[in-house]
Design an enzyme around this catalytic site. Structure first.
Site, PDB file in Angstrom:
ATOM      1  N   GLY A  69      66.640  58.918  90.523  1.00 30.45           N
ATOM      2  CA  GLY A  69      67.328  59.582  91.635  1.00 30.45           C
ATOM      3  C   GLY A  69      67.186  58.761  92.895  1.00 30.45           C
ATOM      4  N   TYR A  89      64.938  56.934  93.912  1.00 26.27           N
ATOM      5  CA  TYR A  89      64.373  55.577  93.753  1.00 26.27           C
ATOM      6  C   TYR A  89      65.337  54.589  93.100  1.00 26.27           C
ATOM      7  CZ  TYR A  89      59.711  56.813  95.516  1.00 26.27           C
ATOM      8  OH  TYR A  89      58.647  57.197  96.314  1.00 26.27           O
ATOM      9  N   ASP A 148      66.660  72.833  84.831  1.00 29.06           N
ATOM     10  CA  ASP A 148      65.757  72.682  85.972  1.00 29.06           C
ATOM     11  C   ASP A 148      64.325  72.681  85.423  1.00 29.06           C
ATOM     12  OD1 ASP A 148      65.597  74.199  89.252  1.00 29.06           O
ATOM     13  OD2 ASP A 148      64.043  73.142  88.136  1.00 29.06           O
ATOM     14  N   ILE A 149      63.616  71.620  85.644  1.00 27.55           N
ATOM     15  CA  ILE A 149      62.265  71.477  85.063  1.00 27.55           C
ATOM     16  C   ILE A 149      61.324  72.582  85.545  1.00 27.55           C
ATOM     17  CG2 ILE A 149      61.245  69.953  86.831  1.00 27.55           C
ATOM     18  CD1 ILE A 149      60.234  68.211  84.437  1.00 27.55           C
ATOM     19  N   GLY A 186      64.406  65.757  95.979  1.00 22.33           N
ATOM     20  CA  GLY A 186      64.618  65.716  94.524  1.00 22.33           C
ATOM     21  C   GLY A 186      63.754  66.685  93.736  1.00 22.33           C
ATOM     22  N   VAL A 187      63.292  66.196  92.576  1.00 21.34           N
ATOM     23  CA  VAL A 187      62.499  67.087  91.711  1.00 21.34           C
ATOM     24  C   VAL A 187      61.144  67.410  92.356  1.00 21.34           C
ATOM     25  CG1 VAL A 187      61.432  65.244  90.296  1.00 21.34           C
ATOM     26  CG2 VAL A 187      61.866  67.488  89.288  1.00 21.34           C
ATOM     27  N   ASP A 188      60.640  66.485  93.152  1.00 24.09           N
ATOM     28  CA  ASP A 188      59.370  66.713  93.878  1.00 24.09           C
ATOM     29  C   ASP A 188      59.510  67.929  94.794  1.00 24.09           C
ATOM     30  OD1 ASP A 188      57.373  64.448  96.012  1.00 24.09           O
ATOM     31  OD2 ASP A 188      56.834  66.252  94.903  1.00 24.09           O
ATOM     32  N   ASN A 246      55.875  60.821  95.177  1.00 25.80           N
ATOM     33  CA  ASN A 246      55.736  59.564  95.933  1.00 25.80           C
ATOM     34  C   ASN A 246      54.245  59.310  96.128  1.00 25.80           C
ATOM     35  OD1 ASN A 246      54.787  60.850  98.434  1.00 25.80           O
ATOM     36  ND2 ASN A 246      56.864  61.643  98.536  1.00 25.80           N
TER      37      ASN A 246
HETATM   38  N1  APR Z   1      64.710  69.472  87.427  1.00 28.96           N
HETATM   39  C1  APR Z   1      64.882  68.376  86.652  1.00 28.96           C
HETATM   40  N2  APR Z   1      65.323  67.188  87.121  1.00 28.96           N
HETATM   41  C2  APR Z   1      65.612  67.121  88.449  1.00 28.96           C
HETATM   42  C3  APR Z   1      65.458  68.226  89.329  1.00 28.96           C
HETATM   43  C4  APR Z   1      64.986  69.435  88.764  1.00 28.96           C
HETATM   44  N3  APR Z   1      64.800  70.533  89.517  1.00 28.96           N
HETATM   45  N4  APR Z   1      65.827  67.816  90.587  1.00 28.96           N
HETATM   46  C5  APR Z   1      66.198  66.535  90.487  1.00 28.96           C
HETATM   47  N5  APR Z   1      66.087  66.106  89.201  1.00 28.96           N
HETATM   48  C6  APR Z   1      66.394  64.798  88.640  1.00 28.96           C
HETATM   49  C7  APR Z   1      67.325  63.908  89.424  1.00 28.96           C
HETATM   50  O1  APR Z   1      68.685  64.271  89.176  1.00 28.96           O
HETATM   51  C8  APR Z   1      66.974  62.546  88.822  1.00 28.96           C
HETATM   52  O2  APR Z   1      67.673  62.340  87.606  1.00 28.96           O
HETATM   53  O3  APR Z   1      65.172  64.062  88.588  1.00 28.96           O
HETATM   54  C9  APR Z   1      65.476  62.675  88.507  1.00 28.96           C
HETATM   55  C10 APR Z   1      64.563  61.939  89.475  1.00 28.96           C
HETATM   56  O4  APR Z   1      65.147  61.982  90.778  1.00 28.96           O
HETATM   57  P1  APR Z   1      64.240  62.171  92.109  1.00 28.96           P
HETATM   58  O5  APR Z   1      63.727  63.543  92.149  1.00 28.96           O
HETATM   59  O6  APR Z   1      65.060  61.676  93.250  1.00 28.96           O
HETATM   60  O7  APR Z   1      62.981  61.216  91.876  1.00 28.96           O
HETATM   61  P2  APR Z   1      62.856  59.630  92.007  1.00 28.96           P
HETATM   62  O8  APR Z   1      64.144  58.927  91.804  1.00 28.96           O
HETATM   63  O9  APR Z   1      61.685  59.270  91.114  1.00 28.96           O
HETATM   64  O10 APR Z   1      62.448  59.415  93.536  1.00 28.96           O
HETATM   65  C11 APR Z   1      61.179  59.854  93.944  1.00 28.96           C
HETATM   66  O11 APR Z   1      62.067  61.169  95.714  1.00 28.96           O
HETATM   67  O12 APR Z   1      61.742  63.392  95.987  1.00 28.96           O
HETATM   68  C12 APR Z   1      61.312  62.164  96.393  1.00 28.96           C
HETATM   69  O13 APR Z   1      59.008  62.509  96.949  1.00 28.96           O
HETATM   70  C13 APR Z   1      59.887  61.919  96.005  1.00 28.96           C
HETATM   71  O14 APR Z   1      59.735  59.935  97.323  1.00 28.96           O
HETATM   72  C14 APR Z   1      59.858  60.427  95.998  1.00 28.96           C
HETATM   73  C15 APR Z   1      61.220  60.057  95.439  1.00 28.96           C
END
Ligand code: APR
Length: 174
Positions: A123, A125, A14-15, A36-38, A28
């Site tokens: 993820g 996106y 977990d980052i 997601g990670v955001d 975003n």
């Molecule tokens: N730590 C590390 N990696 C993570 C975590 C975490 N806590 N949570 C999710 N991930 C991974 C996901 O499994 C994926 O491999 O981060 C990667 C990116 O996934 P997303 O978080 O869905 O990001 P993204 O695909 O770039 O989509 C961005 O999602 O959360 C919204 O606001 C954000 O609209 C934006 C979109």
């Protein structure tokens, strides 16, 4: 300058747990949080992060902006906005490469020495993980060979599938 391999690390986790100078948020364009990670980063950093993000006027796709990290163990968060996958003919590869390049530039401008990336755009996106990983590794490699301020880049994989993709790409790309 330490060898490239000494400066790249892949780990599953977990980052938000990482004690590095900067963790990267896959945000975003509004920078006002999401899933997601955001979502994980905003939850762990606390409400002060959103207060700061509200004043940052959003972020263009492919660009990067830095904020404090508040309750996180990291010092900074570098927010970048990856492209939404639309089949690959809408500049997605170039925009994803720009995310990694601009994030590394932002790190350089802020005396960041250690930075951790999630798999940007892989993820919600929908960017195909293998293609995204080749772009991520090549951009970071290209940056690191020209710059020794950044001592370590960590690719943080949230599951074993992504971990094995990063491992195989690193083994074959460079
Ligand atoms: N730590 C590390 N990696 C993570 C975590 C975490 N806590 N949570 C999710 N991930 C991974 C996901 O499994 C994926 O491999 O981060 C990667 C990116 O996934 P997303 O978080 O869905 O990001 P993204 O695909 O770039 O989509 C961005 O999602 O959360 C919204 O606001 C954000 O609209 C934006 C979109």
């Amino acid at each position: 300058m330490a060898d490239f391999w000494d400066r790249i690390q892949i780990l599953e986790g977990d980052i938000t747990d990482l004690k590095v100078d900067a963790i990267v948020n896959a945000a975003n364009n509004s920078l006002l949080g999401g899933g997601g990670v955001d979502g994980a980063i905003h939850r762990a950093a606390g409400p002060e992060l959103l207060d700061e993000c509200r004043k940052m006027n959003g972020c263009e796709t492919g660009a990067a902006k830095i904020s404090g990290a508040y309750r996180l163990p990291a010092r900074y968060i570098i927010h970048t906005v990856g492209p939404v996958w639309q089949g690959g003919n809408h500049n997605e590869p170039e925009l994803l490469a720009a995310c990694y390049r601009n994030t590394m530039l932002c790190a350089l401008e802020n005396e960041v020495k250690t930075v951790a990336f999630p798999a940007i755009s892989c993820g919600i996106y929908g960017f195909p993980a293998e293609r995204a990983t080749v772009i991520a590794v090549n951009e970071v490699y290209g940056f690191l060979i020209g710059c020794d301020q950044i001592e370590r880049v960590v690719f943080v994989c949230f599951n074993t599938e992504m971990l094995s993709i990063y491992q195989s790409v690193l083994d074959t790309t460079i």
